[in-house]
Design a protein around this motif. Structure first.
Motif, mmCIF file in Angstrom:
data_model
loop_
_atom_site.group_PDB
_atom_site.id
_atom_site.type_symbol
_atom_site.label_atom_id
_atom_site.label_comp_id
_atom_site.label_asym_id
_atom_site.label_seq_id
_atom_site.Cartn_x
_atom_site.Cartn_y
_atom_site.Cartn_z
ATOM 1 N N ASP A 65 0.850 -1.176 0.000
ATOM 2 C CA ASP A 65 0.000 0.000 0.000
ATOM 3 C C ASP A 65 0.896 1.239 0.000
ATOM 4 N N GLN A 126 -8.394 7.217 2.844
ATOM 5 C CA GLN A 126 -8.009 5.889 2.366
ATOM 6 C C GLN A 126 -8.820 5.501 1.132
ATOM 7 N N LYS A 128 -9.599 2.203 -1.144
ATOM 8 C CA LYS A 128 -9.494 0.751 -1.079
ATOM 9 C C LYS A 128 -8.813 0.193 -2.323
ATOM 10 N N SER A 129 -8.159 -0.925 -2.141
ATOM 11 C CA SER A 129 -7.476 -1.588 -3.251
ATOM 12 C C SER A 129 -8.462 -2.412 -4.073
ATOM 13 N N VAL A 134 -3.278 -0.747 -5.726
ATOM 14 C CA VAL A 134 -3.074 -1.050 -4.316
ATOM 15 C C VAL A 134 -3.886 -0.064 -3.468
ATOM 16 N N GLN A 135 -4.004 -0.379 -2.189
ATOM 17 C CA GLN A 135 -4.625 0.563 -1.256
ATOM 18 C C GLN A 135 -3.750 1.802 -1.138
ATOM 19 N N ALA A 136 -4.385 2.962 -1.035
ATOM 20 C CA ALA A 136 -3.629 4.211 -0.934
ATOM 21 C C ALA A 136 -4.199 5.085 0.166
ATOM 22 N N ASP A 137 -3.320 5.748 0.888
ATOM 23 C CA ASP A 137 -3.703 6.755 1.865
ATOM 24 C C ASP A 137 -3.241 8.112 1.348
#
Length: 201
Positions: A65, A126, A128-129, A134-137
């Motif tokens: 992430d 956030q 979601k992936s 990918v998941q990202a913040d």
């Protein structure tokens, strides 16, 4: 018996795979596209700074992430050495507010990714992936200029950081570019052993 096998440790030592790198790249591109597509953001000067383990090249496979800061540079926060103030540098108060900027970033991300894929946390937003990214913040922030070591009132002589406010209104200042630069130096000084070791911890 060892808790982790040599094979597991070797996997952790390595950075993200080519496939994961592509998913990371997809996420970053989509975030940029989302923000630049917003009518009230597309003409603003925003720099994207990849932070955290990926920005420092200490992320591991299967844990890729990303943390990305959307740093607004048209308006900045600043800190000065004792006895000086913004007027000594020719600066005036800005007319942009962090709360407004964060609200626009959230709007842009919801429009791009869908509200069901967005969670607004205390510090980051956030995303979601899925199979494509990918998941990202995402952390909206203003540029932060630290002039405490400047002795000549030089507006270009500052240490660059970021400043933002949490959802509970706590001010947060950090220096992701400095952190990345220091990590690169430490990795070079240790013949590239530093980042491999960090991935194991």
């Amino acid at each position: 018996m060892a808790k982790y096998t040599d094979e597991t440790l070797d996997t952790w030592r390595k950075p993200a795979s080519e496939t994961e790198e592509q998913k990371i790249s997809n996420a970053i591109s989509m975030i940029k596209d989302a923000i630049y597509a917003h009518d009230l953001l597309k003409n603003k000067n925003i720099e994207f700074v990849v932070q955290g383990s990926y920005g420092n090249n200490t992320n591991i496979k299967l844990d890729s992430d990303i943390d990305i800061c959307a740093m607004y540079t048209d308006t900045f926060y600043s800190e000065y050495r004792e006895g000086t103030k913004k007027e000594d540098y020719g600066f005036t108060d800005g007319d942009n507010f962090f709360s407004d900027y964060k609200k626009l970033i959230i709007e842009a991300l919801i429009k791009k990714f869908g509200i069901e894929h967005i969670t607004v946390g205390n510090k980051a937003i956030q995303i979601k992936s899925n199979t494509y990214r990918v998941q990202a913040d995402v952390v909206p922030a203003f540029q932060y200029r630290n002039y405490t070591n400047d002795t000549k009132n030089d507006p270009n002589n500052f240490v660059e950081g970021i400043k933002f406010f949490s959802s509970t209104s706590d001010p947060i200042v950090n220096y992701p570019k400095v952190h990345i630069k220091n990590g690169i130096k430490k990795n070079t000084d240790t013949t590239r052993k530093f980042k491999r070791t960090v991935r194991l911890t």
